[in-house]
Design an enzyme around this catalytic site. Sequence first.
Site, short mmCIF file in Angstrom:
data_model
loop_
_atom_site.label_atom_id
_atom_site.label_comp_id
_atom_site.label_asym_id
_atom_site.label_seq_id
_atom_site.Cartn_x
_atom_site.Cartn_y
_atom_site.Cartn_z
N GLU C 45 0.84 -1.19 0.00
CA GLU C 45 0.00 0.00 0.00
C GLU C 45 0.88 1.24 0.00
O GLU C 45 1.75 1.38 0.86
CB GLU C 45 -0.91 -0.03 1.23
CG GLU C 45 -1.91 -1.18 1.17
CD GLU C 45 -2.44 -1.59 2.55
OE1 GLU C 45 -2.96 -2.72 2.68
OE2 GLU C 45 -2.33 -0.78 3.49
N LEU C 74 -6.10 -1.86 -0.81
CA LEU C 74 -5.92 -1.91 0.64
C LEU C 74 -6.42 -3.26 1.15
O LEU C 74 -7.55 -3.38 1.63
CB LEU C 74 -6.70 -0.75 1.29
CG LEU C 74 -6.11 -0.20 2.58
CD1 LEU C 74 -6.83 1.07 2.98
CD2 LEU C 74 -6.18 -1.22 3.71
N GLU C 76 -4.44 -6.60 3.00
CA GLU C 76 -3.18 -7.28 3.35
C GLU C 76 -3.17 -8.74 2.92
O GLU C 76 -2.17 -9.23 2.42
CB GLU C 76 -2.93 -7.19 4.86
CG GLU C 76 -2.42 -5.83 5.32
CD GLU C 76 -3.49 -4.77 5.32
OE1 GLU C 76 -4.67 -5.15 5.32
OE2 GLU C 76 -3.15 -3.58 5.31
N GLN C 98 2.24 -2.20 5.74
CA GLN C 98 2.49 -0.80 6.08
C GLN C 98 2.87 -0.58 7.54
O GLN C 98 3.76 0.18 7.83
CB GLN C 98 1.27 0.03 5.71
CG GLN C 98 1.56 1.53 5.66
CD GLN C 98 0.49 2.25 4.87
OE1 GLN C 98 -0.57 2.55 5.40
NE2 GLN C 98 0.78 2.53 3.61
N PHE C 99 2.18 -1.27 8.43
CA PHE C 99 2.54 -1.22 9.85
C PHE C 99 2.35 -2.61 10.43
O PHE C 99 1.45 -3.35 10.03
CB PHE C 99 1.64 -0.25 10.62
CG PHE C 99 1.97 1.20 10.41
CD1 PHE C 99 1.39 1.92 9.39
CD2 PHE C 99 2.87 1.84 11.25
CE1 PHE C 99 1.69 3.25 9.20
CE2 PHE C 99 3.18 3.18 11.08
CZ PHE C 99 2.59 3.89 10.05
N ASP C 100 3.18 -2.91 11.42
CA ASP C 100 3.12 -4.21 12.09
C ASP C 100 1.72 -4.67 12.46
O ASP C 100 1.34 -5.81 12.25
CB ASP C 100 3.95 -4.12 13.38
CG ASP C 100 3.79 -2.76 14.06
OD1 ASP C 100 4.73 -1.95 13.97
OD2 ASP C 100 2.70 -2.50 14.61
N PHE C 102 -0.97 -4.33 11.15
CA PHE C 102 -1.87 -4.65 10.04
C PHE C 102 -1.47 -5.95 9.36
O PHE C 102 -2.03 -6.31 8.33
CB PHE C 102 -1.90 -3.52 9.01
CG PHE C 102 -2.29 -2.20 9.62
CD1 PHE C 102 -1.60 -1.05 9.31
CD2 PHE C 102 -3.34 -2.13 10.51
CE1 PHE C 102 -1.95 0.17 9.88
CE2 PHE C 102 -3.71 -0.93 11.10
CZ PHE C 102 -3.01 0.23 10.78
N PRO C 105 -4.48 -9.52 9.14
CA PRO C 105 -5.35 -10.08 8.09
C PRO C 105 -4.58 -10.97 7.12
O PRO C 105 -5.17 -11.83 6.48
CB PRO C 105 -5.87 -8.83 7.35
CG PRO C 105 -5.70 -7.71 8.31
CD PRO C 105 -4.51 -8.05 9.14
N HIS C 145 0.02 0.53 15.67
CA HIS C 145 1.15 1.00 14.87
C HIS C 145 2.49 0.78 15.57
O HIS C 145 3.50 1.31 15.15
CB HIS C 145 1.00 2.50 14.56
CG HIS C 145 -0.12 2.79 13.61
ND1 HIS C 145 -1.44 2.61 13.90
CD2 HIS C 145 -0.08 3.27 12.34
CE1 HIS C 145 -2.19 2.95 12.88
NE2 HIS C 145 -1.39 3.36 11.91
#
Lengths: 482, 379, 340
Positions: C45, C74, C76, C98-100, C102, C105, C145
Amino acid sequence: MATREFRLPDVGEGLTEAEIVNWRVKPGDRLAINDPVVEIETAKSLVELPSPFEGVVERLLVEPGELVPVGTPIITVAMADEDGEPSTGDGEPSEEGPAPETASAPASAAEPPADAPRPAPVSTSVEERGHAGAMPTLVGYGPVASTGQLRRRRSRGGVLVTLPAPGEARAEPAAAPSRPAPREPGAHRPLATPPVRRLAKDLGVDLATVTPTGSGGTVTRDDVTAAAAQPEAQPEAQPRPQLAVEDGAARESRVPVRGVRRATAKAMVSSAFTAPQVTEWVAVDVTRTMKLLDRLRHDREFADVGVSPLLAVARALLIAVRRHPDVNARWDEDAGEIVVRHYVNLGIAAATSRGLLVPVVRDADRMTLPQLAAAIGEVVASARAGRTAPSDTTGGTITITNIGVFGVDGGTPLLVPDQAAILAVGQVRQMPWVHRGRVRPRSVVQLGLTFDHRMVDGELGSRVLADVAAVLEHPDLALARA
Amino acid sequence: MNETTSRAPATQPEIDPETVQLLTPEGEFSAHPGYPDRPDPDRLRTWYRDMVLVRRFDGEAVSLQRQGQLGLWASSLGQEAAQVGSGQALAPQDYAFPTYRDHGVVWSRGMDLVELLPMFRGTSLGGWDPNRHNVHLYTIVIGAQTLHAAGYAMGVQRDGAVGTGDPARDTAVITYFGDGAASEGDVSEAMNFASVFNVPLVFFCENNQWAISEPNERQTRVPLHRRATGFGFPGVRVDGNDVLAVNAVTRAALNRARAGEGPTLIEAFTYRMGAHTTSDDPSRYRSEAEVELWRLRDPIERVRAYLARNGHADEAFFAEVDAEAAKVGARARRECLALEPPAPETMFDHVYHEPHGTLAAERAWYAEYRKGFAAGGVR
Amino acid sequence: MAEPTSKQISKQISKQISKVSMAAAINTGLRRAMDADPRVIVMGEDVGTLGGVFRVTDGLRKDYGDDRVIDTPLAESGIIGTAIGLALRGYRPVCEIQFDGFIFPATNQIITQLARHAYRSEGALRLPVVIRVPFGGGIGAVEHHSESPEGYFAHTPGLRVVSCASPQDAYWMIQQAIRSDDPVLVFEPKRRYWDKAELDEDAEAPPLHAARVVRPGEHLTVAAYGPMVRTAMEAAEIAAGEGTSLEVLDLRSLSPLDLETVVGSVRRTGRLVVVHEAVTSFGPGAEIAALVTEHCFHHLEAPVLRVGGFAIPYPPSKVEHDYLPDADRVLEAVDRALAY
């Protein structure tokens, strides 16, 4: 004719039993592969089982209505010929049977059986896959029936199975030796289990100086207790992590040692050298002290404590130490200093069922005589009862060993590590003595003082011993010298 | 059947006008304006044989499970037309991502069906090399393969194997999934990726009416093929038991994909005649009457009827196919029984392609551990 | 290989030697990999036009094009699932989560599919997929995040899990991960993205999974990875002033773990403290403690201690510095270990 058994399979991923509902065949019927044989009811559903065999029904082994566990033989079938072997690699293409019943519930007819000549039997029974005596392997899901033949470990404890030491695994993953991890060459860290390390610490034993006898070069508990029981001077071969400057600055003063050859600290196991130990003797007339002790026993202040010659000797030693503080020291190899301690933790050597222990009376020099009596009584009683904690045996600065209890007069005691002197006391005996010019029976005791000649020279040692003797002979001197 | 789940049968005998059909259940040809395909006797005979053999293999596998030789089997009974019709539309360079019931697809790709047996017998988790026949391993996690297919199609794009006009080079990807799987998030994500990137992917939904015990109404309020509109590509429903229509619709969708026109969703309306798997008991949630209804729409019967009625096949032909089917069944049985459990040490193989220290240490330990057992003492 | 000393580096006059941030070092590493192999693809993303929310993929789309630098929808699970498909087709996708927080999924695709294709196919298939995950806290962020989920994946056979602690390592490791034929998760400590250090692009890289002693010591080993390596070094500096010599070990890889280096260090010092941001309970330190206890039993002077996150969800950012291990927390454990 070979006879085969059909054993009840697990038809539903973990079912353990089923009820026979309805047989579709009877003894004597001809069977083709996949012909419906029986209806069973499981916890999940009603299921029809197709025949795995081609042949003639011999016997029905279970009655309708019976609930049987998975793996139970339910029917025997006489095979068409004697070839009972599994047909792997047979390559015979002529085996044919009717199309199997494919509906999940008893329902409409299967496709009509092909009108073909009777072929050679092809299938093998479930149990033939197993081994002699084993229950059939239930393929795929479901609990595996307990096997008749258990694995057998060849020997327990014979093979030490550990993860191969790192490095070995990388080099030869296929042939990892199962041996304990080897000591690295040149390693100078003593090996011991945590409980043994704790014991060593509490007994004041430096692991680096103990010869290990355990497997893999480890120091065992026995190694430690043996080392503790023989209080040879243990040189400091191993630098210890210094967390901070010792906080006993106010309680100690340091005297630089000049011209002392330092022992090298390369080898960690064997001790570099032994402290030179010298013993001096004196025989003392302690009659007056014994009388004093008798009086003290009736004194209110000593009502609850034991009053013994040992108490008097301890007090006399403490007085002597106060007059000659240099004898209350230890040898600091690393710093090249003699550390004189301004407190006395008095070790009282005691023989126990576990061996020789030296519990310590801390700050004995600050105690009143009743306090000292109580403390000595306590440590001795604890030691005899086996209640001495390892922490009770550490930190001694000078020691008394009462060998008189064994009925001997004297001996040459050996120093406890980190101490400069040890006093041995023999039994108090009635002996002929010259008293006021005449030979009279008097209470006499032998004292032996062993001292570390690096720190205590002959004059000092003699003076200390003489002082102890003097106080014991003339206890009223304690008033002048206390 | 469990009365608390009684409901009207999932389908009505009459055909939804939206559904593409070329051969009626009675075996009559019925032209469709959208698809010019006519019944070709050669191909119909071939497909008839394909479906019969697949059905026989499938049936033998069910039997083998009932005899304790397979731990589990997911039967494709009733779905032969959907699988063979679509599978036979694929070009050699196309790639298929099946579910775990698509034996007719695997057959159509030219792979030996016995290669399916190890994973159901428990001697493997899959085991075949997908690149040999361009058919992926069976995916048990529902719907997961649709994303793999979308990604594969993105790779095809990057290879420039789309829209060249060369039928040997232009490549399409097809992914199969069920009506139940359509509810999984991964399937929606796959459709979205496929649409946004306009990939050469055909989504083939075998709507067999049941996801174990849950009917269509529990998976969707709208006919599944209409979802495609929401994602921005065409969707079509086809009579999944009509091999001719399935083949026509799939071929058209594959051609679209190859031409670079993007994804298509095909909903093959069919019926799961058997149980979900051999562990399932459908009598607990659906009626025999419903099953009967669908038996009248059998995919193989209608082709047989058409061939026989129009003189394109005689009894000898049918008998020959049946004989061949019996051989297929027998061979499946033989191959299945011959499958041995792998040696325990092999369980450490292929976890990684490159050496891995932790695994290596465990493998070595296990080898030593095994040596500690009496010879011949096996489970 | 020996890490270049700062003296060696400063001697070099090559213009490739410079002080760069970790984010820039990863960018450079990605470029090297993409230059070396046209099948390397970057996807995630906002990685394309924006260059990534941390700018790690800055400029890649301009230089390598849309086909190789993909702004994904968008989704994962979709990112990882399609990456699997691309890998099956012969590509080498480098995914960014993008961030840990996330990654979850995508967990299904990672654990049931990515980790298992090689095994399921008995070696016929390989999935050379890299998943880059900015991880860890200390950046004042909102929920999800600041996570440290590496333990879930180190626990999954079939995956490789590594974490870089410096720009130099980040530069090396991303390239090595891309070259690996196995799936690799690279956990990048986002609060260190802006740390700058010398980057020698020509220096020879150590093996991807090798641990490294970054500060030798005598009294106790502190093992850390990712963001905690710098924390461990801070603690070591303070301890040195107090007369305690800490050996700091950068683990660099969790799966596989370089047990040989860890054991070698602990056999020398006799004490180990493991530090990570991940929750201590059932965390990576527990596995290391168990292994070290088994292999160093007779060498241990104290039990292995762990310093990590408490058994709470990552807290609001205003208290995150009370939650995260810092030098004081490390030294508290050091003191406890030394007291044995």
